[in-house]
Every structure is written in structure tokens, then in C-alpha cells.
Design a protein around this motif. Structure first.
Motif, PDB file in Angstrom:
ATOM      1  N   UNK A  27      -5.326  -2.220  11.778  1.00 25.79           N
ATOM      2  CA  UNK A  27      -5.441  -0.835  12.240  1.00 25.79           C
ATOM      3  C   UNK A  27      -4.902   0.107  11.162  1.00 25.79           C
ATOM      4  N   UNK A  28      -5.371   1.338  11.267  1.00 29.80           N
ATOM      5  CA  UNK A  28      -4.870   2.344  10.322  1.00 29.80           C
ATOM      6  C   UNK A  28      -3.403   2.626  10.636  1.00 29.80           C
TER       7      UNK A  28
ATOM      8  N   UNK B  98      -6.139   5.721   5.497  1.00 29.16           N
ATOM      9  CA  UNK B  98      -7.522   5.235   5.697  1.00 29.16           C
ATOM     10  C   UNK B  98      -7.907   4.230   4.613  1.00 29.16           C
ATOM     11  N   UNK B  99      -7.622   4.628   3.375  1.00 27.03           N
ATOM     12  CA  UNK B  99      -8.003   3.776   2.240  1.00 27.03           C
ATOM     13  C   UNK B  99      -7.250   2.444   2.301  1.00 27.03           C
ATOM     14  N   UNK B 100      -5.993   2.520   2.719  1.00 29.51           N
ATOM     15  CA  UNK B 100      -5.159   1.314   2.788  1.00 29.51           C
ATOM     16  C   UNK B 100      -5.736   0.322   3.824  1.00 29.51           C
ATOM     17  N   UNK B 101      -6.034   0.853   5.009  1.00 34.22           N
ATOM     18  CA  UNK B 101      -6.557  -0.026   6.072  1.00 34.22           C
ATOM     19  C   UNK B 101      -7.897  -0.637   5.660  1.00 34.22           C
TER      20      UNK B 101
ATOM     21  N   UNK C 137       0.832  -1.209   0.000  1.00 34.84           N
ATOM     22  CA  UNK C 137       0.000   0.000   0.000  1.00 34.84           C
ATOM     23  C   UNK C 137       0.865   1.256   0.000  1.00 34.84           C
ATOM     24  N   UNK C 138       1.954   1.244   0.796  1.00 34.64           N
ATOM     25  CA  UNK C 138       2.845   2.408   0.857  1.00 34.64           C
ATOM     26  C   UNK C 138       3.593   2.609  -0.453  1.00 34.64           C
ATOM     27  N   UNK C 139       4.007   1.495  -1.063  1.00 25.80           N
ATOM     28  CA  UNK C 139       4.744   1.599  -2.327  1.00 25.80           C
ATOM     29  C   UNK C 139       3.859   2.268  -3.384  1.00 25.80           C
ATOM     30  N   UNK C 140       2.549   1.985  -3.319  1.00 27.53           N
ATOM     31  CA  UNK C 140       1.609   2.607  -4.280  1.00 27.53           C
ATOM     32  C   UNK C 140       1.053   3.928  -3.750  1.00 27.53           C
ATOM     33  N   UNK C 141       1.659   4.435  -2.668  1.00 29.85           N
ATOM     34  CA  UNK C 141       1.302   5.733  -2.074  1.00 29.85           C
ATOM     35  C   UNK C 141      -0.184   5.833  -1.735  1.00 29.85           C
ATOM     36  N   UNK C 142      -0.729   4.785  -1.144  1.00 27.47           N
ATOM     37  CA  UNK C 142      -2.147   4.827  -0.747  1.00 27.47           C
ATOM     38  C   UNK C 142      -2.286   5.631   0.541  1.00 27.47           C
TER      39      UNK C 142
END
Lengths: 255, 527
Positions: free
Chosen positions: B292-293, A111-114, A103-108
Motif C-alpha cells: 500500500x501507499x 506514490x513512486x515508492x509504492x 525509499x524514505x531515506x532516499x526521499x522518494x
């Protein structure tokens, strides 16, 4: 006319003296599931690897939603999800850590990632294993995590190399439904498979690849009519037959 | 096929396969030339060193000391080899890719274990040829041993490593039989680093306390049950032209290596299959966790965080750090013995911690990219650019090395009684040399990435690893020359600061060149 999301033009890959992919051209439109069939070593995985940035083409070009994969690789990579033929993952990361990393690599956004991770873990029935290290996962479970990672950032384009290998029937069925849903919502899917039933049931169009060339391209009906109304398997075997196999088949017919 | 015939056939097949793999690995002629030159250099230095040492002691009639040296030399080799042999036993028996294939073939488990043992011993002969053989040749030349003594002693040193490897293979098999696989493997890795380190420091401490004149001084006697003592006795008696006891000890060695070790391994191999099966058991699942976020990270920070998790959860990767800290302990223990020979200056302490930093940064740098293993495809198919990858790889490798060398520099500063500015200079120089070492390692690893390894300690192993090491040592020598030059031309803190600035400029130049190469390599990487 819907513009193609994947455009491949005269794409080639040469490894020293071997030509793995030889000037192939095709396109995949939004809303389409495109099947890539071919015998082992035909050039399917090499083509997918060129489209995903793992290999550099030695000729031709490819564009993903207008982005050239060699000249604008980062923009192109942001809009696709990829499931390779081998689910090689970081064994020392938990499934949850891995998905957060992706998720971080795709810069999400956080909130959206979780939210998306929660949805996908539930969809693939992985909630109970999310905190376990991936090194302890079975092949099928790793494949599910791979699918989650490809679906995580909700890309427009998907490259799936043998996505059903290792999946149990329930998960394979779930994947088919997901792919159909993606296509209906305007995504484009390029999927390689050896399983004719899956190709026949799922793909809108199919390219049959042999020795680095596309030897057949069209809908299942078009391919069947071009091959004398045989099954897709018969069409496949006819198009990818070696000269020796053709000679033997002719001999058998003449007897 | 009989069990012995099967064992021999399998051993031949494994050795053939390894020879083919080694031949195919050696495709670069430049690398081949560098490694062969380094090997010849090492051989010559050891042979000349032992020749000069033995000749000097013989001329001074320090015969007691002279004849106690071989046993100690082989003991030091024995404990140093534990670093390699534990990993090799684990790698050959439990983590090798061909083991599942061999276990499903109609082969006796004892044949597999013994064949793997023989192949491991043959592989170890490389170190025998590069380290022990020149020692024996130099020692015999210095003591004017008869010509026939050379082949006899070389036979003894050739079979000697077999015993260590057999014992460690037995310990490994038993550990994995009775301790849960994951814990057993990690514990053995740590033991492989800690035991030799403690031994080295303790032995050196004992030797540095020795006193008396050269004619009466001798090294403490060693236990007779150690194979290193047997080998040492063979060499010492041959040097004294006493063939009878020498041949007696040689027979002992041959009997243990050729009869006892394979028989013991064949016997203990009954436990192997069970231990193998246990070692494959999936670790207990953690259970349901709440999603969790989590704060969103920049891609390169996410990659760095991933690498930190991998580092924390992989004890094999701490191996080189433990040995580097062991080297610091060795310097502290040797401080008292070394000072009369070479007076302590801040520049000397800086050069010493610089060498520790070169050692500490070698492994993290040389494995930076290859540690991605089969997951390397993720780096190239996701929107991470080459600079993102390089930034995170440089950060993780330098960070871990920096922690180790800062601890080491602090310990040296305290042990040598340096003031806070001296300690600061030591830390600064250590960090510079650590940066140089990891940069050389990263450039090397991105040039020769190896994503198909069986355990992380086998990445870029073998003689090839001398290339980044020699590069690091060369830069250290340049920086040490600047430090020395500044000390001659200037005084006090000014000399240290000027030396540091010149070193900074040198390392900056090296880092710029190596990182540029690494960036190009990462961008061009194909998977």
C-alpha cells in the motif's frame, strides 16, 4: 565523447602501516558496465567502500557524476545504489518495511515508492515473502532484497560487490539482464566479481587489481591481446601471479 | 581420545580463545585504568561495608542476625546472577558464533556443552572476585575468623556460581528442546529479568517488615536445598569457628559443582543437538501482503521508525526496562523502612527517581549505534548525514527511557503520596536524568561501537559498562547537590524549581558535550 559518471583519481587507502589501495585511477562512463577483478585482499572491496562513503580515502579523489565523495558525500550518495558483499539486513524488519525505509531515506514520493516496490517485488519473485521478517530469509533471498533496495530509487550509478553470490541461476540471469538494461539506459555500473564468465559476458571494460594497484585495464579483447591471446582467466592469473609463481612458470616453460 | 580428555582439551581451547579475545579487547590504557579503579573501589566498598556491618552486629551481640546474613547475601547474589546467567546460557549455547563450527567437528556434544559450561563459570568468577570475595573477607575480618577460614570460604564461593549456571543451562537446553526456538529464547530472556526482580522486591518487602530489638531479630530461615544456603552455612560456621559442619557443607558444594553439574549437563546434552536444530528453524512466513501507499517520511524519522520496530520486536531490549521498574518497586516497598532513617522530602524522591533514570537509560544509550549490527553499512552508504543518525538515535533511546521513568516517577509520586506538582517535579527530573544517561551512553557507544555481537544483550557488556554508568552517577550527584543546596537556601516550591533549573543547566552542558562527541564519532565512523 560521453562524460564519465565515476571518476577515480590517484585514490589511496592506508590502514596504519598497510596500503590497501595505492593511487588507483580509472573512470566509468555512462552506459558502461565496469568489472573489478582481483584476488582476495587485492583492494576491490576497499575501493568500493571508499566510493560509497564507508571508508575515507587517505589520498586522491573520486567523483560521482561530478560530486566529490568526500566533500559532497550526501549529493554523491543520492545518485548511487550499493549492494555490499554480505547481505546484512535488519532481521526484525519485514522485506516490505525495509524497502519502505530505504525509499524514505532516499526521499522518494509515496506514490513512486509504492509503485517501485510493487514492481521490484514482482521482478524478483518476492511478493509472497514481503510480509516476512528478513531474519528468516535465506542468503539468496536477502541478496534479492538487497538488489531491490539498490534499484529502488533508480540511481544513475551502481556499486555491486559480488552481486551474484547466493543467487540461484534464474535470479543470476535476471540480474544480468537488469544490469544490461541499466547500462543501455545510460547508467554506470561498477561490479566486483570472482567469476570470470560473468566478467567476460557482462563487462564492457575490466580492471584487474592486485595488491592495491590496477595491473590491467581494458576491454576483454584488449586484456587478452596484452596477455598473448589467452583466456581472461589466464590473463588474470598471469597479471596477479606472485614472484614465486612467475619463477615456477618460467622454470616449467624452460624444461 | 577419551570423552573426559576431549572435554578437558576443548575446555582449555575455549578458555584460551576467550583469554586472547579479552586481552585484545583491552587495548585502551585509559579505559583499563578507569575499570581497574572502579573494580578496586567496588571491592573496597563491599569489604569495608561488610566489615563494619559484621563488627557492629558482633559488638551488639546480634549473633542470630549476624549468622543469618551470609545465606541471605548469597541468595541475593544467586537471584541477581540470574539476570546474567540466563543470557549467558543462551549466548554460550545457542547464539555463539563458534557453535556451528564446533558441531560439525568430530566432537561429542556432551564435550561441547560441558566445555561451554566450564568457560561460562570461569567467566562468572569475575563477579565472584569483585562482589563475593570482598564480602567474605570483610565479614570474616569483622567476626575475627581464623586465618585458615579465608581460603576455605573463598573456595566455597568460587564453586558456588557453577550450580546456578548449570541449572540455567539445563533449563535452557530443555526449553529449547520442547518449546519452539523463537518463543523459548524470548521467554527465557523475559524470565531472566522478571524472576529476580520479583524475588528482590518480595525479599525486601519481608525484610522491611521485620521488627524487634537487635539482639533477638534475625532474617527468615532459607531452604536447605538452595546452594546459596550451603555457601552461607560454610561462611557462617567458619565465622563461628565450627570447622566440622563448615567442611560438611563445603563437601556438598564441591560434590555438586564438580561431579553432579558436569554429569547432569553431559546427560542433558543429548537434548541439545535436537534443540539447536529446532532453534534454527525459520519462522513461519507471513504470506503475501499488499503493497500500500505509505506516507513518505523524513530520513531521520524513517530511521527512528525502523528502530521502534526493532525495539518492539526484540524482547531482550526490554530487559533493562523491566529491571528499572523493579527498582521502582523496590523503592516503594522500602519506603516504610527508609523514612525513619531518612525523612522523605521531594528532593530525596527526585534523587531516587534520578538514579532509576540513570539505570534505565544506560543500556539503550550504550547500544544505540551498535544495535545496527551488520546493517551499519546502510547508515554510511545512504544519504543520511551524521546529524540525521544522531537525532534518530537520541530520540529512540530517550523516548523509551522516558516512558519507563515517567511510569516509575508516577508510581513513586503515588506511593509516596506526593501532590500533582510534586509528581510533575519528579517526572521532570527523571526526564532530565534519562537524557543525561542516554547522552553519556551514546557518546560511549559511538566511541567504542561494536557491530559484531551475537545477541543484543552482549553489546558493551563486561566491566567496560561502568564508564557511562559512573559518568551518569557523577552528574546525578552534582544535580542532587544542587537540589539539596536549593532546599537549604530557599523553601517549598521555589527550592524545587531552582534545583530543577540548575539541574537542567548541568544536563544541558553534559548533553551538549557528549552529543558533540557522538556527532564527531558518527561522522568519522568507518566500516
Amino acid at each position: 565523447m560521453v562524460s564519465p559518471l565515476i571518476e577515480v583519481d590517484q585514490l589511496s587507502k592506508r590502514f596504519e602501516t598497510t596500503v590497501a589501495v595505492d593511487r588507483i585511477s580509472f573512470s566509468v562512463r555512462a552506459g558502461e558496465i565496469f568489472g573489478f577483478l582481483g584476488p582476495n585482499g587485492a583492494g576491490k572491496t576497499t575501493t568500493i567502500k571508499m566510493l560509497t562513503g564507508l571508508l575515507r580515502p587517505t589520498g586522491g579523489s573520486a567523483r560521482l557524476d561530478g560530486y566529490d565523495v568526500t566533500r559532497q558525500p550526501l549529493q554523491a550518495k543520492r545518485i548511487f545504489g550499493y549492494v555490499p558483499d554480505e547481505p546484512a539486513l535488519y532481521g526484525k524488519l519485514t522485506a516490505l518495511e525495509f524497502l519502505n525505509f530505504i525509499g524514505d531515506v532516499y526521499r522518494m514520493k509515496a506514490d513512486a515508492k509504492a509503485r517501485r516496490i510493487r514492481e521490484l517485488l514482482a521482478l524478483f519473485d518476492l511478493q509472497d515473502d514481503a510480509g516476512s521478517l528478513l531474519g528468516g530469509f535465506s542468503h539468496g533471498m536477502k541478496q534479492k532484497v538487497m538488489l531491490c533496495s539498490a534499484l529502488l530509487h533508480q540511481p544513475k550509478i551502481y556499486f555491486l560487490d559480488e552481486p551474484t553470490v547466493g543467487l540461484d541461476p534464474r535470479s543470476a540471469k535476471l540480474l544480468k539482464n537488469i544490469l544490461r538494461g541499466i547500462a543501455e539506459s545510460g547508467g554506470a555500473i561498477l561490479m566486483s566479481t570472482h567469476i570470470m564468465e560473468i566478467a567476460q559476458a557482462l563487462c564492457d571494460r575490466i580492471a584487474i587489481v592486485d595488491k592495491g594497484h590496477i595491473v590491467g585495464l581494458g576491454t576483454v579483447a584488449e586484456l587478452r591481446s596484452s596477455g598473448g591471446q589467452g583466456s581472461l582467466e589466464e590473463v588474470f592469473l598471469t597479471l596477479t601471479a606472485t614472484d614465486e609463481e612467475r619463477r615456477l612458470a618460467a622454470l616449467a616453460n624452460s624444461v | 581420545m577419551g570423552s573426559v580428555a576431549e572435554m578437558i582439551a576443548l575446555t582449555r581451547w575455549i578458555l584460551h580463545q576467550r583469554a586472547l579475545a579479552a586481552r585484545r579487547d583491552w587495548s585502551s590504557q585509559a579505559l583499563y585504568a578507569v575499570v581497574i579503579s572502579a573494580g578496586i573501589g567496588l571491592f573496597t566498598v563491599i569489604a569495608l561495608g561488610s566489615y563494619v556491618g559484621a563488627r557492629t552486629l558482633a559488638a551488639d551481640r546480634a549473633l542470630k542476625l549476624l549468622h543469618s546474613i551470609p545465606s541471605w547475601a548469597f541468595l541475593i547474589y544467586l537471584f541477581t546472577d540470574i539476570f546474567i546467567a540466563f543470557g549467558q546460557a543462551l549466548g554460550d549455547l545457542y547464539m555463539s558464533a563458534d557453535m556451528p563450527l564446533l558441531l560439525v567437528m568430530p566432537l561429542r556434544t556432551s564435550s561441547i556443552v560441558v566445555a561451554k559450561f566450564v568457560a561460562g563459570v570461569v567467566q562468572n568468577e569475575m563477579y565472584v572476585a569483585a562482589i563475593l570475595a570482598p564480602f567474605v573477607i570483610g565479614f570474616f575480618a569483622g567476626t575475627h575468623a581464623p586465618l585458615w577460614a579465608y581460603p576455605v570460604a573463598l573456595l566455597a564461593v568460587a564453586v558456588f556460581p557453577a550450580m546456578l549456571y548449570a541449572v540455567l543451562a539445563c533449563v535452557t537446553i530443555l526449553a529449547l528442546r520442547y518449546i519452539p526456538g523463537r518463543h523459548a529464547k524470548e521467554t527465557l530472556w523475559i524470565l531472566g529479568a522478571v524472576v529476580p526482580t520479583i524475588f528482590w522486591v518480595a525479599s525486601f518487602s519481608g525484610i522491611s517488615e521485620a521488627s524487634g530489638d537487635l539482639a533477638s531479630i534475625h532474617l527468615p530461615p532459607l531452604p536447605n536445598w538452595l546452594p546459596s544456603t550451603w555457601t552461607g552455612n560454610v561462611v557462617a560456621f567458619l565465622a563461628q569457628r565450627e570447622p566440622l559442619p563448615a567442611f560438611g557443607w563445603l563437601l556438598c558444594l564441591l560434590f555438586a559443582a564438580v561431579v553432579v553439574c558436569p554429569a547432569a549437563l553431559a546427560f542433558i546434552s543429548r537434548s541439545f543437538e535436537r534443540g539447536w536444530s529446532e532453534s534454527l528453524m525459520v519462522p513461519k512466513r507471513a504470506g503475501r501482503v499488499r503493497v500500500r501507499k505509505q506516507l513518505a517520511q523524513l530520513p531521520w524519522i524513517a530511521l527512528l521508525q525502523k528502530d521502534v520496530w526493532v525495539l518492539m520486536r526484540t524482547p531482550q531490549l526490554w530487559f533493562s526496562h523491566i529491571t528499572s521498574l523493579g527498582f521502582v518497586a523496590y523503592l516503594l516497598v522500602g519506603h516504610k523502612a527508609q523514612t525513619p532513617l531518612m525523612p522523605l522530602t521531594i528532593q530525596l524522591a527526585m534523587a531516587q527517581i534520578g538514579f532509576v533514570a540513570i539505570l534505565a537509560g544506560l543500556n539503550p544509550g550504550m547500544t544505540a549505534l551498535s544495535l545496527e549490527h551488520g546493517s551499519a553499512w546502510l547508515l554510511k552508504s545512504t544519504p543520511l548525514d551524521a546529524l540525521d543518525i544522531l537525532k534518530s538515535k537520541l530520540a529512540i533511546t530517550w523516548f523509551q527511557t522516558a516512558v519507563v521513568v515517567t511510569l516509575g516517577a508516577g508510581a513513586i509520586a503515588y506511593g509516596y503520596g506526593l501532590n500533582s506538582s510534586g509528581a510533575g517535579a519528579l517526572v521532570a527530573f527523571a526526564l532530565l536524568m534519562a537524557l543525561c544517561s542516554v547522552c553519556c551512553g551514546i557518546a560511549f557507544d559511538t566511541t567504542f561501537p561494536s557491530f559484531h555481537w551475537e545477541n543484543p544483550n552482549s553489546i558493551n557488556r563486561g566491566i567496560r559498562m561502568v564508564v557511562p554508568f559512573l559518568a551518569g552517577v557523577a552528574v546525578l550527584l552534582v544535580c542532587a547537590a544542587f537540589l539539596a543546596m536549593a532546599r537549604v537556601l530557599l523553601h517549598g516550591a521555589e527550592a524545587v524549581v531552582v534545583g530543577l533549573v540548575l539541574s537542567l543547566l548541568t544536563v544541558a552542558l553534559v548533553a551538549e558535550r557528549t552529543l558533540r562527541t557522538a556527532l564527531r564519532n558518527i561522522a568519522a565512523l568507518e566500516l
